[in-house]
Design a protein around this motif. Sequence first.
Motif, PDB file in Angstrom:
ATOM      1  N   PRO A 150       0.834  -1.209   0.000  1.00  0.00           N
ATOM      2  CA  PRO A 150       0.000   0.000   0.000  1.00  0.00           C
ATOM      3  C   PRO A 150       0.861   1.248   0.000  1.00  0.00           C
ATOM      4  O   PRO A 150       1.979   1.256   0.506  1.00  0.00           O
ATOM      5  CB  PRO A 150      -0.794  -0.125   1.305  1.00  0.00           C
ATOM      6  N   LYS A 151       0.326   2.298  -0.597  1.00  0.00           N
ATOM      7  CA  LYS A 151       1.029   3.574  -0.592  1.00  0.00           C
ATOM      8  C   LYS A 151       0.982   4.151   0.819  1.00  0.00           C
ATOM      9  O   LYS A 151      -0.026   4.014   1.501  1.00  0.00           O
ATOM     10  CB  LYS A 151       0.384   4.547  -1.566  1.00  0.00           C
ATOM     11  N   PRO A 152       2.078   4.786   1.274  1.00  0.00           N
ATOM     12  CA  PRO A 152       2.065   5.347   2.614  1.00  0.00           C
ATOM     13  C   PRO A 152       1.053   6.486   2.708  1.00  0.00           C
ATOM     14  O   PRO A 152       0.899   7.274   1.782  1.00  0.00           O
ATOM     15  CB  PRO A 152       3.492   5.860   2.820  1.00  0.00           C
ATOM     16  N   THR A 153       0.385   6.536   3.827  1.00  0.00           N
ATOM     17  CA  THR A 153      -0.506   7.662   4.075  1.00  0.00           C
ATOM     18  C   THR A 153       0.293   8.709   4.814  1.00  0.00           C
ATOM     19  O   THR A 153       1.037   8.399   5.744  1.00  0.00           O
ATOM     20  CB  THR A 153      -1.717   7.241   4.920  1.00  0.00           C
ATOM     21  N   VAL A 154       0.154   9.936   4.405  1.00  0.00           N
ATOM     22  CA  VAL A 154       0.951  11.008   4.978  1.00  0.00           C
ATOM     23  C   VAL A 154       0.025  12.045   5.590  1.00  0.00           C
ATOM     24  O   VAL A 154      -0.930  12.476   4.964  1.00  0.00           O
ATOM     25  CB  VAL A 154       1.840  11.669   3.901  1.00  0.00           C
ATOM     26  N   THR A 155       0.323  12.385   6.823  1.00  0.00           N
ATOM     27  CA  THR A 155      -0.365  13.491   7.482  1.00  0.00           C
ATOM     28  C   THR A 155       0.665  14.591   7.626  1.00  0.00           C
ATOM     29  O   THR A 155       1.623  14.457   8.385  1.00  0.00           O
ATOM     30  CB  THR A 155      -0.886  13.066   8.873  1.00  0.00           C
ATOM     31  N   LYS A 156       0.526  15.652   6.871  1.00  0.00           N
ATOM     32  CA  LYS A 156       1.546  16.702   6.866  1.00  0.00           C
ATOM     33  C   LYS A 156       1.366  17.658   8.022  1.00  0.00           C
ATOM     34  O   LYS A 156       0.268  18.067   8.342  1.00  0.00           O
ATOM     35  CB  LYS A 156       1.480  17.498   5.564  1.00  0.00           C
ATOM     36  N   GLY A 157       2.482  18.030   8.611  1.00  0.00           N
ATOM     37  CA  GLY A 157       2.509  19.150   9.529  1.00  0.00           C
ATOM     38  C   GLY A 157       1.783  18.986  10.840  1.00  0.00           C
ATOM     39  O   GLY A 157       1.382  19.968  11.425  1.00  0.00           O
ATOM     40  N   VAL A 158       1.607  17.782  11.343  1.00  0.00           N
ATOM     41  CA  VAL A 158       0.964  17.637  12.641  1.00  0.00           C
ATOM     42  C   VAL A 158       1.924  18.134  13.703  1.00  0.00           C
ATOM     43  O   VAL A 158       3.087  17.757  13.733  1.00  0.00           O
ATOM     44  CB  VAL A 158       0.592  16.156  12.896  1.00  0.00           C
ATOM     45  N   VAL A 159       1.448  19.005  14.586  1.00  0.00           N
ATOM     46  CA  VAL A 159       2.317  19.557  15.611  1.00  0.00           C
ATOM     47  C   VAL A 159       2.623  18.469  16.620  1.00  0.00           C
ATOM     48  O   VAL A 159       1.725  17.870  17.205  1.00  0.00           O
ATOM     49  CB  VAL A 159       1.667  20.772  16.299  1.00  0.00           C
ATOM     50  N   GLY A 160       3.904  18.190  16.814  1.00  0.00           N
ATOM     51  CA  GLY A 160       4.331  17.163  17.748  1.00  0.00           C
ATOM     52  C   GLY A 160       4.587  17.735  19.131  1.00  0.00           C
ATOM     53  O   GLY A 160       4.321  18.900  19.413  1.00  0.00           O
ATOM     54  N   GLU A 161       5.140  16.896  20.004  1.00  0.00           N
ATOM     55  CA  GLU A 161       5.390  17.297  21.379  1.00  0.00           C
ATOM     56  C   GLU A 161       6.385  18.448  21.476  1.00  0.00           C
ATOM     57  O   GLU A 161       6.317  19.256  22.383  1.00  0.00           O
ATOM     58  CB  GLU A 161       5.922  16.102  22.168  1.00  0.00           C
ATOM     59  N   ASN A 162       7.317  18.522  20.556  1.00  0.00           N
ATOM     60  CA  ASN A 162       8.342  19.556  20.614  1.00  0.00           C
ATOM     61  C   ASN A 162       8.008  20.746  19.726  1.00  0.00           C
ATOM     62  O   ASN A 162       8.889  21.459  19.295  1.00  0.00           O
ATOM     63  CB  ASN A 162       9.713  18.979  20.246  1.00  0.00           C
ATOM     64  N   ASN A 163       6.717  20.962  19.480  1.00  0.00           N
ATOM     65  CA  ASN A 163       6.256  22.101  18.682  1.00  0.00           C
ATOM     66  C   ASN A 163       6.903  22.086  17.300  1.00  0.00           C
ATOM     67  O   ASN A 163       7.481  23.066  16.859  1.00  0.00           O
ATOM     68  CB  ASN A 163       6.536  23.413  19.407  1.00  0.00           C
ATOM     69  N   ALA A 164       6.808  20.961  16.639  1.00  0.00           N
ATOM     70  CA  ALA A 164       7.435  20.793  15.335  1.00  0.00           C
ATOM     71  C   ALA A 164       6.436  20.171  14.366  1.00  0.00           C
ATOM     72  O   ALA A 164       5.435  19.602  14.771  1.00  0.00           O
ATOM     73  CB  ALA A 164       8.669  19.896  15.459  1.00  0.00           C
TER      74      ALA A 164
END
Length: 152
Positions: free
Chosen positions: A8-22
């Motif tokens: 399967p093609k990878p599903t990408v979620t762009k720009g989710v803010v992580g724990e380190n504000n990234a």
Amino acid sequence: MSNTTNSPKPTVTKGVVGENNAATQTNTHGKTVIDNGVVAKIAGIAAREVRGVHALGGGAARAFGAIRDAIGSSDLSQGIRVEVGKTQVAVDVVIVADYPVDLQAVASEVRASIIRAIEQFVGMEVTEVNVTVSDVFIPSDDEDQNAEARVQ
């Protein structure tokens, strides 16, 4: 022979803010975290590439930058502030323009350069780039400081 795979093609979620504000991109094989400082550095490099931009940052930031430059270090994100959301980035940039330049044209070019760089290298949509022209660099200002005094 066919080199096709049924994976399967990878599903990408762009720009989710992580724990380190990234910005974080997740797919089936793992995640990529892009720190806000990296986004700011990319924006700073893009802004400096524009003809008519003498420096980035306000007076105090440039003073600290001169000290960093003297010791062989530099802050490429100086004068840049970014806000990274789930899928979008907003940028504030403070510039010093060379004299004489069309300030509106330089600001537009800075805006376009930053948008192009962030979309190309980070892969996120840029919602806005606010440009503040804090000063105008006049070459004769520095020449006068280096000139000999008229009286001794």
